[in-house]
Design a protein around this motif. Structure first.
Motif, PDB file in Angstrom:
ATOM      1  N   ILE A  65       0.877  -1.310   0.155  1.00 60.31           N
ATOM      2  CA  ILE A  65      -0.221  -0.059  -0.034  1.00 60.31           C
ATOM      3  C   ILE A  65       0.807   1.413   0.067  1.00 60.31           C
ATOM      4  CG2 ILE A  65      -1.860   1.468   1.013  1.00 60.31           C
ATOM      5  CD1 ILE A  65      -2.788  -1.291   2.344  1.00 60.31           C
ATOM      6  N   SER A  66       1.913   1.335   0.994  1.00 57.20           N
ATOM      7  CA  SER A  66       2.636   2.289   0.816  1.00 57.20           C
ATOM      8  C   SER A  66       3.592   2.571  -0.638  1.00 57.20           C
ATOM      9  CB  SER A  66       3.796   2.335   2.057  1.00 57.20           C
ATOM     10  OG  SER A  66       4.658   3.175   2.088  1.00 57.20           O
ATOM     11  N   SER A  67       3.929   1.638  -1.021  1.00 60.02           N
ATOM     12  CA  SER A  67       4.674   1.623  -2.355  1.00 60.02           C
ATOM     13  C   SER A  67       3.812   2.245  -3.366  1.00 60.02           C
ATOM     14  CB  SER A  67       5.196   0.404  -2.779  1.00 60.02           C
ATOM     15  OG  SER A  67       6.260  -0.176  -1.804  1.00 60.02           O
ATOM     16  N   ILE A 103       2.513   8.710   4.115  1.00 61.64           N
ATOM     17  CA  ILE A 103       3.758   8.615   3.876  1.00 61.64           C
ATOM     18  C   ILE A 103       4.695   9.998   3.997  1.00 61.64           C
ATOM     19  CG2 ILE A 103       3.429   6.860   1.853  1.00 61.64           C
ATOM     20  CD1 ILE A 103       3.478   9.241  -0.168  1.00 61.64           C
ATOM     21  N   GLY A 104       3.968  10.961   4.883  1.00 62.29           N
ATOM     22  CA  GLY A 104       4.670  12.079   5.274  1.00 62.29           C
ATOM     23  C   GLY A 104       4.234  13.227   4.610  1.00 62.29           C
ATOM     24  N   TYR A 105       3.364  13.268   3.252  1.00 62.92           N
ATOM     25  CA  TYR A 105       3.336  14.134   2.415  1.00 62.92           C
ATOM     26  C   TYR A 105       2.091  15.277   3.132  1.00 62.92           C
ATOM     27  CZ  TYR A 105       1.972  17.351  -1.440  1.00 62.92           C
ATOM     28  OH  TYR A 105       1.857  18.362  -2.329  1.00 62.92           O
ATOM     29  N   SER A 134      12.475   6.804  -3.099  1.00 63.32           N
ATOM     30  CA  SER A 134      13.194   5.208  -2.871  1.00 63.32           C
ATOM     31  C   SER A 134      13.590   5.106  -1.472  1.00 63.32           C
ATOM     32  CB  SER A 134      14.494   5.092  -3.869  1.00 63.32           C
ATOM     33  OG  SER A 134      15.484   6.034  -3.445  1.00 63.32           O
ATOM     34  N   ASP A 135      14.154   6.071  -0.730  1.00 64.88           N
ATOM     35  CA  ASP A 135      14.527   6.043   0.645  1.00 64.88           C
ATOM     36  C   ASP A 135      13.501   5.470   1.462  1.00 64.88           C
ATOM     37  OD1 ASP A 135      17.131   6.350   0.343  1.00 64.88           O
ATOM     38  OD2 ASP A 135      17.282   8.507   0.837  1.00 64.88           O
ATOM     39  N   ARG A 136      12.251   6.426   1.171  1.00 62.38           N
ATOM     40  CA  ARG A 136      10.958   6.409   1.987  1.00 62.38           C
ATOM     41  C   ARG A 136      10.693   4.978   1.835  1.00 62.38           C
ATOM     42  NH1 ARG A 136       9.293  10.865   0.133  1.00 62.38           N
ATOM     43  NH2 ARG A 136       8.055  10.068  -1.172  1.00 62.38           N
ATOM     44  N   ILE A 137      10.556   4.503   0.568  1.00 63.69           N
ATOM     45  CA  ILE A 137       9.948   3.076   0.415  1.00 63.69           C
ATOM     46  C   ILE A 137      10.817   2.141   1.335  1.00 63.69           C
ATOM     47  CG2 ILE A 137       9.439   1.281  -1.306  1.00 63.69           C
ATOM     48  CD1 ILE A 137       8.852   3.654  -3.213  1.00 63.69           C
ATOM     49  N   ALA A 138      12.223   2.090   0.800  1.00 65.90           N
ATOM     50  CA  ALA A 138      12.963   1.108   1.509  1.00 65.90           C
ATOM     51  C   ALA A 138      13.015   1.204   2.802  1.00 65.90           C
ATOM     52  CB  ALA A 138      14.517   1.282   0.853  1.00 65.90           C
ATOM     53  N   ASP A 139      13.295   2.416   3.483  1.00 68.02           N
ATOM     54  CA  ASP A 139      13.158   2.540   4.657  1.00 68.02           C
ATOM     55  C   ASP A 139      11.979   2.050   5.628  1.00 68.02           C
ATOM     56  OD1 ASP A 139      15.668   3.610   4.487  1.00 68.02           O
ATOM     57  OD2 ASP A 139      14.965   5.838   4.977  1.00 68.02           O
ATOM     58  N   PHE A 140      10.687   2.205   4.937  1.00 67.47           N
ATOM     59  CA  PHE A 140       9.664   1.577   5.479  1.00 67.47           C
ATOM     60  C   PHE A 140       9.832  -0.041   5.829  1.00 67.47           C
ATOM     61  CE2 PHE A 140       5.339  -0.229   5.389  1.00 67.47           C
ATOM     62  CZ  PHE A 140       4.689   0.572   6.102  1.00 67.47           C
ATOM     63  N   VAL A 141      10.527  -0.711   4.695  1.00 64.82           N
ATOM     64  CA  VAL A 141      10.638  -2.051   4.941  1.00 64.82           C
ATOM     65  C   VAL A 141      11.651  -2.373   6.010  1.00 64.82           C
ATOM     66  CG1 VAL A 141      11.598  -3.919   3.700  1.00 64.82           C
ATOM     67  CG2 VAL A 141      10.059  -2.402   2.612  1.00 64.82           C
ATOM     68  N   LEU A 142      12.832  -1.570   5.814  1.00 63.22           N
ATOM     69  CA  LEU A 142      14.125  -1.896   6.821  1.00 63.22           C
ATOM     70  C   LEU A 142      13.654  -1.444   8.091  1.00 63.22           C
ATOM     71  CD1 LEU A 142      16.946  -0.062   4.501  1.00 63.22           C
ATOM     72  CD2 LEU A 142      16.153  -2.660   4.691  1.00 63.22           C
ATOM     73  N   ALA A 143      12.892  -0.757   8.485  1.00 68.67           N
ATOM     74  CA  ALA A 143      12.409  -0.128   9.980  1.00 68.67           C
ATOM     75  C   ALA A 143      11.503  -1.232  10.303  1.00 68.67           C
ATOM     76  CB  ALA A 143      11.728   1.357   9.898  1.00 68.67           C
ATOM     77  N   GLY A 144      10.613  -1.795   9.528  1.00 72.33           N
ATOM     78  CA  GLY A 144       9.560  -2.604   9.879  1.00 72.33           C
ATOM     79  C   GLY A 144      10.012  -4.359  10.007  1.00 72.33           C
TER      80      GLY A 144
END
Length: 205
Positions: A65-67, A103-105, A134-144
């Motif tokens: 959903i985020s992506s 997503i912070g917008y 790309s950072d926002r999408i990847a960081d969502f995965v990495l943080a979770g």
């Protein structure tokens, strides 16, 4: 696990969490005895493997959903020649259905941006530019996911699903900026997987 149970382990886990967080001292909530029975029933019906699978699937859905939100917004700003872009009603419907705050917008609605404002958002240092998106999408995965390889793999797949769903919603190929964003996001997740000893060549994009 109880043979006559129709609930999944994931649902029982939610029941367990709700029962444990209830306050038996409040009149409008369950009694201490009922609360304990619910906790016992839920605990007995939780299968660890199924529970983990359930949480991983939920995580992957959230990533998807985020992506999709990120890619769809980026595409709307870029103004590519897709069927949705040529149909104002479809364009409005897709963008209106996006939860950009998730997503912070917090800027102006994308449909109301001027051409210059839209260009600024997808510029190199813009909120929807390749680097930040790309950072926002990847960081969502990495943080979770942390160091959980299975969750990282599920998150990686979720990124790809989000991209594909955005493409399907728009009715055509996403612009190069979104393709580059996808590659950068996957690259960051792959780097984490590689650091945990996973052969990233086996991960099919």
């Amino acid at each position: 696990m109880s043979s006559n149970s129709t609930k999944s382990s994931f649902e029982y886990a939610n029941d367990l969490q709700n029962a444990m967080s209830s306050n038996p001292l409040k009149k409008d909530e369950t009694s201490a005895e009922d609360r304990n029975k619910k906790i016992q029933e839920a605990a007995l019906n939780i299968d660890a493997k199924s529970l983990v699978t359930g949480y991983i699937m939920q995580f992957q859905m959230n990533v998807t959903i985020s992506s999709e939100t990120n890619f769809s917004s980026q595409n709307g700003l870029f103004g590519s020649n897709t069927s949705a872009m040529n149909d104002p009603f479809k364009l409005s419907g897709i963008l209106k259905g996006l939860d950009l705050s998730s997503i912070g917008y917090d800027g102006k609605p994308i449909q109301e941006l001027t051409q210059d404002e839209a260009k600024a958002l997808i510029a190199e240092d813009g909120f929807f530019g390749v680097a930040k998106t790309s950072d926002r999408i990847a960081d969502f995965v990495l943080a979770g996911a942390g160091d959980d390889v299975e969750k990282l793999k599920a998150g990686r797949e979720g990124i790809i699903r989000g991209y594909n769903q955005a493409e399907k919603a728009w009715g055509g190929n996403l612009p190069d900026i979104s393709k580059e964003t996808l590659e950068k996001a996957l690259e960051k997740v792959d780097k984490k997987l590689a650091s945990l000893g996973v052969n990233v060549l086996d991960q099919n994009a």
